[in-house]
Write an enzyme that holds these catalytic residues in place. Structure first.
Site, PDB file in Angstrom:
ATOM      1  CD  GLU A 230      -2.820  -1.348   2.252  1.00  0.00           C
ATOM      2  OE1 GLU A 230      -2.858  -0.331   3.269  1.00  0.00           O
ATOM      3  OE2 GLU A 230      -3.848  -2.171   2.343  1.00  0.00           O
TER       4      GLU A 230
ATOM      5  CG  ASN B 171      -0.584  -7.157  -1.370  1.00  0.00           C
ATOM      6  OD1 ASN B 171      -1.261  -7.897  -2.244  1.00  0.00           O
ATOM      7  ND2 ASN B 171      -1.375  -7.126   0.018  1.00  0.00           N
TER       8      ASN B 171
ATOM      9  CG  HIS C 275      -9.778  -5.704   0.395  1.00  0.00           C
ATOM     10  ND1 HIS C 275     -10.029  -6.887   0.990  1.00  0.00           N
ATOM     11  CD2 HIS C 275      -8.544  -5.558   0.667  1.00  0.00           C
ATOM     12  CE1 HIS C 275      -9.005  -7.396   1.698  1.00  0.00           C
ATOM     13  NE2 HIS C 275      -7.935  -6.299   1.255  1.00  0.00           N
TER      14      HIS C 275
ATOM     15  CD  GLU D 212      -4.730  -7.826   1.758  1.00  0.00           C
ATOM     16  OE1 GLU D 212      -5.576  -7.251   2.144  1.00  0.00           O
ATOM     17  OE2 GLU D 212      -3.580  -7.807   1.846  1.00  0.00           O
TER      18      GLU D 212
ATOM     19  CG  ASP E 179     -13.044  -8.866   1.585  1.00  0.00           C
ATOM     20  OD1 ASP E 179     -12.744  -8.069   0.901  1.00  0.00           O
ATOM     21  OD2 ASP E 179     -12.160  -8.831   2.800  1.00  0.00           O
TER      22      ASP E 179
END
Ligand code: XIL
Length: 385
Positions: free
Chosen positions: A168, A217, A256, A285, A287
């Site tokens: 990030e 990432n 996400h 990750e 979701d």
């Protein structure tokens, strides 16, 4: 006799070919056999690893451990390899959570994604306080980071398949001070050590474990925010890193999603574009959250979300399947009760694959079917090729 020996030798060659050559870092052969209709087994023919984030101490719950082992072929500690957890007091390491997960993975024939070495969040208080009160100057901060990366990667050496080295760093549309190349000028590390610190972290990690695959990432780097600006910035940065010989192997798109924003149709193309630089890619990750009645039951308040949630989740998997360099698809936890979403996004939830009682949701069936039906999907190269 002779004939048997030739046949045995041939068998070994075939077995090696099927395994795709060299044993990947962190792989151990066990007698563990997942169910034939599990997500991990259905993904295996394409060489794709299906993963989840794990809370290592939840593995004490048998129903949780059963799903974790049966369904997934790669695991990531949700928090237990972050600096705040591994060095809560300066100079005193606590590897217990990470070690526990690595042991589980070895018993269940899984590969481990290490997460994450360099990030502005979840830093130990002694570090951030020391920087704030001036007892840690920038030279000391750099030396501490070098030690952290080296010690952690060395501790887990040979046991980690992919490391999220840096997490990030790129600015979002809402960040006030993006640098010309899209890196966030307000980032803690960039402010103190300059943006070259990202490449340094990759070099240090590579020195400590030359066999681990090293990833950058981030989120919204597949067009999720409706523009492709952040993806463009990461792409150009990665291209520079490659040109400079920085040891970066892959780009992780966190994945996400939120049903209120719709599916990012740019995603597959963006994954392919990173792959065009000679990099591996991964969904790290995944979701898909939506608005829910409450954080305990997590029932969607909009009936259409019951369709949108599984649709977006499985479409993200299909995008990964379609790109040969996409080597793993990791969900950020597998049960709604354990998900980070209700705590971070007010009023939202229902983001994972299993409900709050660990029963599979419609999204499980859609992911299962996407894998079962993806017959034309490209075969991924061996886990380390
Ligand atoms: C989250 C964890 O799931 C939470 O338990 C923790 O409180 C905060 O961090 N992007 C990342 C992950 O890279 O490390 C974050 O994980 C979720 C967002």
């Amino acid at each position: 006799m002779r004939r048997t020996r030739v046949l045995v030798a041939l068998g070994a060659v075939v077995a090696l070919a099927v395994l795709g050559g060299a044993t990947p870092a962190g792989a151990t052969s066990t007698s563990f056999r997942p169910p034939a209709d599990s997500l991990r087994a259905l993904a295996a023919p394409y060489g794709l690893r299906i993963g989840t984030a794990i809370i290592p101490f939840d593995l004490d719950t048998p129903a949780y451990a059963q799903i974790a082992g049966d369904q997934f072929s790669t695991v990531t500690p949700g928090n237990e390899m972050k600096w705040q957890i591994v060095e809560p007091t300066q100079g005193t390491y606590d590897w217990s959570g990470g070690d526990r997960l690595v042991a589980f993975a070895q018993q269940h024939d899984q590969l481990v994604r290490g997460h994450t070495l360099l990030w502005h969040n979840q830093l130990p208080n002694w570090l951030t306080n020391g920087v704030a009160n001036g007892t840690i100057n920038n030279d000391q901060l750099k030396a501490l980071l070098h030690k952290h990366v080296t010690d952690e990667v060395t501790h887990f050496k040979g046991k980690i398949w992919q490391w999220d080295v840096a997490n990030e760093f790129f600015a979002n549309s809402w960040d006030p001070h993006p640098l010309a190349d899209g890196i966030n000028g307000d980032d803690f590390w960039v402010q103190h050590l300059g943006e070259g610190i990202i490449a340094d972290a990759f070099r240090w990690a590579h020195q400590a474990d030359p066999n681990a695959l090293l990833f950058y990432n981030d989120f919204n780097i597949g067009g999720e925010d409706g523009t492709n600006a952040k993806a463009d910035a990461v792409y150009h940065w990665a291209q520079q890193m490659r040109a400079q010989g920085v040891p970066i192997d892959g780009i992780g798109n966190q994945g996400h999603l939120d049903t209120q924003y719709g599916y990012p149709n740019q995603l597959q193309q963006d994954l392919k574009r990173y792959a065009g630089l000679g990099l591996k890619v991964a969904i790290t990750e995944a979701d898909v959250r939506t608005f829910v009645n409450n954080a305990t039951d997590q029932q969607p308040t909009d009936n259409l979300a019951l369709f949108a949630q599984p649709y977006e989740f499985s479409k993200m998997l299909v995008a990964c399947l379609a790109v040969r360099s996409c080597i793993s698809f990791t969900a950020w936890g597998f049960g709604d009760a354990d998900s980070w979403i209700p705590g971070f996004f007010t009023g939202e939830g229902y983001a994972t694959i299993y409900d709050v009682h660990l029963n599979p949701k419609p999204v499980y069936t859609d992911l299962h079917d996407a894998l079962a039906l993806a017959k034309g999907a490209p075969q991924r190269p061996g886990t380390r090729d």
